[in-house]
Scaffold this active site. Structure first.
Site, PDB file in Angstrom:
ATOM      1  N   LYS A   1       0.926  -1.133  -0.074  1.00  0.00           N
ATOM      2  CA  LYS A   1      -0.026  -0.029   0.197  1.00  0.00           C
ATOM      3  C   LYS A   1       0.731   1.202   0.008  1.00  0.00           C
ATOM      4  O   LYS A   1       1.925   1.142   0.327  1.00  0.00           O
ATOM      5  CB  LYS A   1      -1.049  -0.054   1.182  1.00  0.00           C
ATOM      6  CG  LYS A   1      -1.998  -0.802   0.996  1.00  0.00           C
ATOM      7  CD  LYS A   1      -3.365  -1.006   1.790  1.00  0.00           C
ATOM      8  CE  LYS A   1      -4.311  -1.655   1.142  1.00  0.00           C
ATOM      9  NZ  LYS A   1      -5.458  -1.898   2.071  1.00  0.00           N
TER      10      LYS A   1
ATOM     11  N   ARG B   1      -3.765  -9.909   4.939  1.00  0.00           N
ATOM     12  CA  ARG B   1      -3.916  -9.891   3.411  1.00  0.00           C
ATOM     13  C   ARG B   1      -2.827  -9.652   2.536  1.00  0.00           C
ATOM     14  O   ARG B   1      -2.543  -8.493   2.725  1.00  0.00           O
ATOM     15  CB  ARG B   1      -5.344  -9.255   2.920  1.00  0.00           C
ATOM     16  CG  ARG B   1      -5.935  -9.167   1.563  1.00  0.00           C
ATOM     17  CD  ARG B   1      -6.992  -8.250   1.552  1.00  0.00           C
ATOM     18  NE  ARG B   1      -7.499  -8.227   0.113  1.00  0.00           N
ATOM     19  CZ  ARG B   1      -6.795  -7.429  -0.764  1.00  0.00           C
ATOM     20  NH1 ARG B   1      -5.980  -6.467  -0.382  1.00  0.00           N
ATOM     21  NH2 ARG B   1      -7.421  -7.274  -2.076  1.00  0.00           N
TER      22      ARG B   1
HETATM   23  C1  7PM Z   1      -5.497  -0.198  -5.671  1.00  0.00           C
HETATM   24  C2  7PM Z   1      -5.585   0.216  -4.304  1.00  0.00           C
HETATM   25  C3  7PM Z   1      -5.730  -1.547  -5.753  1.00  0.00           C
HETATM   26  C4  7PM Z   1      -5.826  -0.502  -3.219  1.00  0.00           C
HETATM   27  C5  7PM Z   1      -6.196  -2.422  -4.668  1.00  0.00           C
HETATM   28  C6  7PM Z   1      -6.264  -1.677  -3.412  1.00  0.00           C
HETATM   29  C7  7PM Z   1      -8.145  -4.483   1.387  1.00  0.00           C
HETATM   30  C8  7PM Z   1      -9.115  -5.085   0.814  1.00  0.00           C
HETATM   31  C9  7PM Z   1      -8.206  -4.102  -0.776  1.00  0.00           C
HETATM   32  C10 7PM Z   1      -7.914  -4.438   2.719  1.00  0.00           C
HETATM   33  C11 7PM Z   1      -9.862  -6.161   3.060  1.00  0.00           C
HETATM   34  C12 7PM Z   1      -5.399  -3.478  -2.212  1.00  0.00           C
HETATM   35  C13 7PM Z   1      -6.615  -2.773  -2.331  1.00  0.00           C
HETATM   36  N1  7PM Z   1      -7.682  -3.870   0.288  1.00  0.00           N
HETATM   37  N2  7PM Z   1      -9.971  -6.031   1.475  1.00  0.00           N
HETATM   38  N3  7PM Z   1      -9.210  -5.169  -0.427  1.00  0.00           N
HETATM   39  N4  7PM Z   1      -8.933  -5.319   3.355  1.00  0.00           N
HETATM   40  N5  7PM Z   1     -10.543  -6.776   3.562  1.00  0.00           N
HETATM   41  O1  7PM Z   1      -4.064  -2.866  -1.945  1.00  0.00           O
HETATM   42  O2  7PM Z   1      -7.029  -3.630   3.093  1.00  0.00           O
HETATM   43  O3  7PM Z   1      -5.252  -4.809  -2.334  1.00  0.00           O
HETATM   44  S1  7PM Z   1      -7.942  -3.313  -2.247  1.00  0.00           S
END
Ligand code: 7PM
Length: 271
Positions: free
Chosen positions: A204, A238
């Site tokens: 992130k 995750r």
């Molecule tokens: C761009 C920016 C693409 C952020 C994808 C993301 C989470 C999640 C995501 C989390 C849970 C990523 C995110 N983040 N589900 N889905 N917790 N429960 O970095 O922090 O994968 S999408």
């Protein structure tokens, strides 16, 4: 929990079939790396991103889910859409991971009847489109905790047993850098809600803000963050990089087991 994205824009140019094939191959790779759960997502929740239609999201996610049910690994589906939840559960999903915490109309009703299905309730301020415009809190930890408490209660009122729930503070979802690091530092404050904690920190931007590395190059930062989250009480992390994360966490587990043994041997030495 290993991350599987099925979003055509994140792959070169092969359209939906190729995206699904690549997602399935990647899933098998993460299983080989030792993933305990896979999280399959067909909707980008990137800040500023547009929503995809129900049909488009179903077309992305369901074939990948169906192709992986034979592999026996618990499958989570990252979705906020009740119709996708229903079809994912029918296709064998073990968990619904909802960044919108079952706030979409019909979401509570979609999952409630399926007593074997786990649900991750995540905190987000705003919507993926606008969440990073001007996130504001008086007290980030208390507000996230109150939100999660309220949505645990809403789930219970809809007939969802508490032991089906997992909670997540939603790193990067409507939070500044300061908010994100405060939450990580005080993650242990969320454990008193009595529901297992999931943390998503992998690659992130809050980590890139520390080192200046681009997303694909944030593996070391991600491992450090996952380890910190587990030390502070997370039960599920995750992640993109399953093998590296598991190896780092194995060192923490070895230390904890050793400390426990020391306590036992000290106790028995006294006798
Ligand atoms: C761009 C920016 C693409 C952020 C994808 C993301 C989470 C999640 C995501 C989390 C849970 C990523 C995110 N983040 N589900 N889905 N917790 N429960 O970095 O922090 O994968 S999408």
């Amino acid at each position: 929990m290993g991350i599987i994205n099925v979003t055509p824009d994140s792959f070169s140019d092969g359209g939906l079939y190729l995206s699904a094939q690549q997602a399935i191959a990647h899933a098998k790779h993460l299983i080989d790396e030792g993933a305990d759960i896979l999280d399959i997502g067909g909707e980008s929740t990137r800040p500023g991103s547009q929503q995809v239609s129900i049909d488009e999201e179903l077309n992305r996610v369901i074939p990948v889910l169906e192709a992986l049910t034979d592999s026996q690994i618990p499958l989570s589906v990252d979705t906020s859409k009740p119709e996708v939840m229903k079809q994912a559960i029918a296709a064998g999903a073990f968990m619904i991971n909802d960044v919108n915490a079952l706030r979409s109309p019909g979401a509570l009703e979609a999952v409630a009847p399926h007593a074997q299905v786990q649900i991750c309730l995540m905190h987000m301020q705003g919507t993926p489109r606008n969440m990073q415009e001007n996130p504001q809190y008086k007290d980030i930890v208390h507000e996230v905790k109150d939100f999660l408490q309220q949505h645990i209660q809403a789930a219970k009122s809809a007939g969802i047993a508490k032991d089906r729930l997992v909670i997540d503070p939603g790193f990067g979802f409507g939070k500044t850098l300061q908010h994100n690091f405060t939450l990580l530092n005080q993650l242990d404050q969320l454990t008193s809600l009595g529901v297992p904690l999931l943390a998503g920190l992998s690659r992130k931007s809050m980590l890139g803000a520390v080192t200046g590395n681009s997303a694909a190059d944030r593996i070391h930062e991600s491992i450090a963050a996952a380890l910190l989250a587990v030390v502070k009480g997370a039960k599920i992390v995750r992640v993109h990089d399953v093998k590296a994360t598991k190896e780092a966490l194995a060192v923490y587990t070895a230390m904890k087991n050793c400390v426990t043994q020391e306590i036992h041997s000290t106790a028995s030495n006294r006798n």
